[in-house]
Scaffold this motif. Structure first.
Motif, PDB file in Angstrom:
ATOM      1  N   GLN A 104      22.098  17.365 -13.825  1.00  0.00           N
ATOM      2  CA  GLN A 104      22.478  16.809 -14.802  1.00  0.00           C
ATOM      3  C   GLN A 104      23.766  18.010 -15.287  1.00  0.00           C
ATOM      4  O   GLN A 104      23.583  18.543 -15.541  1.00  0.00           O
ATOM      5  CB  GLN A 104      21.659  16.190 -16.180  1.00  0.00           C
ATOM      6  N   GLU A 108      26.724  13.417 -17.874  1.00  0.00           N
ATOM      7  CA  GLU A 108      26.093  12.867 -17.092  1.00  0.00           C
ATOM      8  C   GLU A 108      24.923  12.403 -17.536  1.00  0.00           C
ATOM      9  O   GLU A 108      24.127  12.710 -18.882  1.00  0.00           O
ATOM     10  CB  GLU A 108      25.726  13.354 -15.532  1.00  0.00           C
ATOM     11  N   ARG A 109      24.065  11.581 -16.809  1.00  0.00           N
ATOM     12  CA  ARG A 109      22.883  11.164 -17.790  1.00  0.00           C
ATOM     13  C   ARG A 109      21.754  11.364 -16.637  1.00  0.00           C
ATOM     14  O   ARG A 109      21.795  12.351 -15.044  1.00  0.00           O
ATOM     15  CB  ARG A 109      22.265   8.889 -17.038  1.00  0.00           C
ATOM     16  N   GLN A 111      18.826  10.720 -15.615  1.00  0.00           N
ATOM     17  CA  GLN A 111      17.422  10.225 -15.534  1.00  0.00           C
ATOM     18  C   GLN A 111      19.014  10.045 -13.193  1.00  0.00           C
ATOM     19  O   GLN A 111      18.413   9.512 -12.637  1.00  0.00           O
ATOM     20  CB  GLN A 111      17.806   8.305 -15.541  1.00  0.00           C
ATOM     21  N   ASP A 112      20.343   9.795 -13.889  1.00  0.00           N
ATOM     22  CA  ASP A 112      21.274   9.828 -12.751  1.00  0.00           C
ATOM     23  C   ASP A 112      21.326  10.783 -11.685  1.00  0.00           C
ATOM     24  O   ASP A 112      20.771  10.980 -10.613  1.00  0.00           O
ATOM     25  CB  ASP A 112      22.302   9.198 -13.431  1.00  0.00           C
ATOM     26  N   ALA A 115      17.848  11.115  -9.594  1.00  0.00           N
ATOM     27  CA  ALA A 115      17.873   9.719  -9.109  1.00  0.00           C
ATOM     28  C   ALA A 115      18.966  10.637  -7.831  1.00  0.00           C
ATOM     29  O   ALA A 115      18.227  10.566  -6.395  1.00  0.00           O
ATOM     30  CB  ALA A 115      18.301   7.979  -9.177  1.00  0.00           C
ATOM     31  N   ALA A 116      19.676  10.758  -8.149  1.00  0.00           N
ATOM     32  CA  ALA A 116      21.078  11.590  -7.329  1.00  0.00           C
ATOM     33  C   ALA A 116      20.041  12.853  -5.725  1.00  0.00           C
ATOM     34  O   ALA A 116      20.489  13.225  -5.012  1.00  0.00           O
ATOM     35  CB  ALA A 116      21.979  12.500  -7.647  1.00  0.00           C
ATOM     36  N   GLU A 119      17.356  10.859  -3.728  1.00  0.00           N
ATOM     37  CA  GLU A 119      18.398  10.678  -1.882  1.00  0.00           C
ATOM     38  C   GLU A 119      18.421  11.580  -1.665  1.00  0.00           C
ATOM     39  O   GLU A 119      18.269  11.597  -0.534  1.00  0.00           O
ATOM     40  CB  GLU A 119      19.642  10.233  -3.162  1.00  0.00           C
TER      41      GLU A 119
END
Ligand code: DUC
Ligand code: ZN
Ligand code: ZN
Length: 478
Positions: A104, A108-109, A111-112, A115-116, A119
């Motif tokens: 992070q 930026e978050r 959580q994002d 999640a990235a 992925e």
């Protein structure tokens, strides 16, 4: 579910070694048996689907590399190993789990970022994988988001006292994040170098025309590591946060950790193979091949390589023996020379920082057994058992016992491993920082949750074999 018996070997744990057979049913270890494998009057070897002969070899829990950076964006480029290539290389080297760093950054978050990373990794890994969370932008939102990370199986986060403008946290931010660490039991992992001071020194060196890779290590003086380690310790003491200092390379930083531990503080440290075997002097002396004096870029990482004359490498080995350092991870962060490291031709500050070692950690640390620096049991402890305990995986990983995942390595102490360039390693780099290293040992067979993924110099696994590891809290909390 297939059953497997590993027979004839010496099972090595962090506390001892003994001849024993290991019985596997499906993905799990179900028995550690007397040699000869008679169970309730049955010859087990005759009744299993597969027998692996480990006669004359060591049978150890698969390695856990708790510090890797697949695809890390850094210095205008990104670490060249993907989760697919990096974890496959890990498997070749006897590592069956990694813990990588989700990122992070400011604005930026959290959580994002997490999640990235899911992925990038999902469906691509050869071995099991977990995540720590890099928090590169500590603010009210990220502090709140961090509190739910343990529920996601992410029980540790990394802060940087280095890299201003990129990942850097100032003392106020470190303090606030450590309060979250204290409240949640998440381990604070710290990159402990005084980044703002380093940046001034680096600018002054460049102004004097000192732009070669070697000056990276001069700018990142050990005093900067010692000071930041001390500051991290004091902030952790004040807040009550459990602290784990990553990639320790300076003997003075180890002294800080030992001092704090002697006072009863809950602080830990890891070092990496490069700080045990490689030195600033060798980096200065590297002037071979097509790269001339820029050859030294192969060994640009942070913290930097240290002077052998000053005794840092010996101090790291000693600290591993005395438990002033508890673990060895790689900080695997590979960049090619071509198009990546060469971004820093004429200015060492632009060389992406990192060395690729994920494939060689188990071998390089076994070489420490051969040379008498550590015992066989300590080898297992430093590379597998303590990482599992430190990062909430123990029982499932890090040990050969009934109920544990069948992540097992058959290691041949009479084998040999030559480390060369791309031809002999499986990482995605066009060079090796370890070229020319000869190891008196060899990873023969690797099982990941019961599946043979490496055997007899062949890769038998597949992309997607690896699963996400939802980790618990560290066993080292007090
Ligand atoms: N050190 C490195 O060498 N590379 C990436 C980040 C870090 O802290
Ligand atoms: Zn770091
Ligand atoms: Zn790192």
């Amino acid at each position: 579910m297939a059953t497997t018996l590993i027979t004839g070997g010496t099972v090595v744990s962090s506390t001892g070694r003994a001849p024993a057979d290991v019985l596997i049913d499906g993905e799990r270890i179900v028995g550690v048996l007397e040699p000869g494998s008679q169970l309730l009057g049955t010859d087990v070897a005759a009744s299993v689907d597969r027998v692996i002969d480990a006669t004359g070899k060591y049978v150890i829990p698969g390695g856990i590399d708790a510090h890797t950076h697949m695809e890390l964006p850094f210095g205008g480029t990104a670490a060249i190993d993907t989760f697919e290539t990096g974890t496959r290389a890990a498997a070749w080297g006897g590592t069956t789990s990694i813990i990588d760093f989700a990122v992070q950054r400011y604005g930026e978050r959290v959580q994002d970022g997490l999640a990235a990373w899911h992925e990038k990794a999902a469906g691509n890994c050869a071995i099991d994988y977990g995540f720590h969370q890099i928090v590169g932008g500590v603010d009210d939102d990220s502090l709140a988001a961090m509190r739910s990370l343990p529920d996601e199986g992410v029980s540790s986060f990394k802060l940087f006292m280095a890299y201003p403008g990129v990942f850097y946290s100032d003392d106020a931010q470190v303090l606030k994040a450590m309060q979250v660490s204290r409240d949640t039991g998440m381990l604070t992992m710290m990159h402990a170098e005084n980044g703002p001071a380093i940046d001034v020194l680096a600018q002054q060196l460049v102004d004097q025309g000192k732009t070669d890779p070697y000056y990276h290590g001069i700018a990142r003086a050990w005093e900067m590591e010692e000071e930041a380690t001390h500051r991290a310790i004091m902030l952790a003491k004040l807040t009550g946060a459990p602290l784990y200092v990553v990639h320790v390379s300076a003997k003075q930083a180890v002294e800080q950790l030992a001092w704090a531990r002697d006072k009863g503080q809950n602080v830990y440290g890891e070092t990496c193979p490069q700080y045990l075997y490689l030195s600033l002097e060798e980096q200065l002396g590297a002037k071979s091949g097509e790269w001339g004096s820029f050859e030294g870029a192969k060994w640009v990482c942070s913290t930097p390589l240290r002077s052998r004359e000053e005794g840092h490498q010996d101090a790291m080995w000693q600290a591993l023996r005395t438990n002033d350092l508890q673990m060895v991870s790689t900080d695997h962060c590979p960049f090619c020379m071509k198009d990546q490291k060469e971004l820093g031709v004429g200015d060492f500050r632009k060389i992406p920082n990192g060395i690729g070692s994920i494939e060689h950690r188990m071998d390089l640390m076994y070489q420490g057994v051969v040379t008498g620096e550590i015992t066989l049991e300590r080898w297992v402890e430093l590379t597998s058992t303590t990482p599992a305990r430190m990062f909430g995986l123990y029982g499932t990983k890090g040990v050969i016992q009934p109920g544990a995942d069948a992540d097992v390595v058959v290691y041949d102490p009479y084998g040999h491993t030559s480390i060369g360039m791309g031809k002999t390693h499986h990482m995605n780099m066009d060079h090796s920082a370890w070229e020319g290293f000869e190891i008196d040992g060899h990873v023969d067979t690797v099982l990941s949750r019961g599946k043979v993924i490496v055997d007899d110099n062949a890769y038998l696994g597949a992309k997607g074999d690896g699963r996400f590891l939802k980790r618990g809290l560290s066993q080292y909390l007090i």
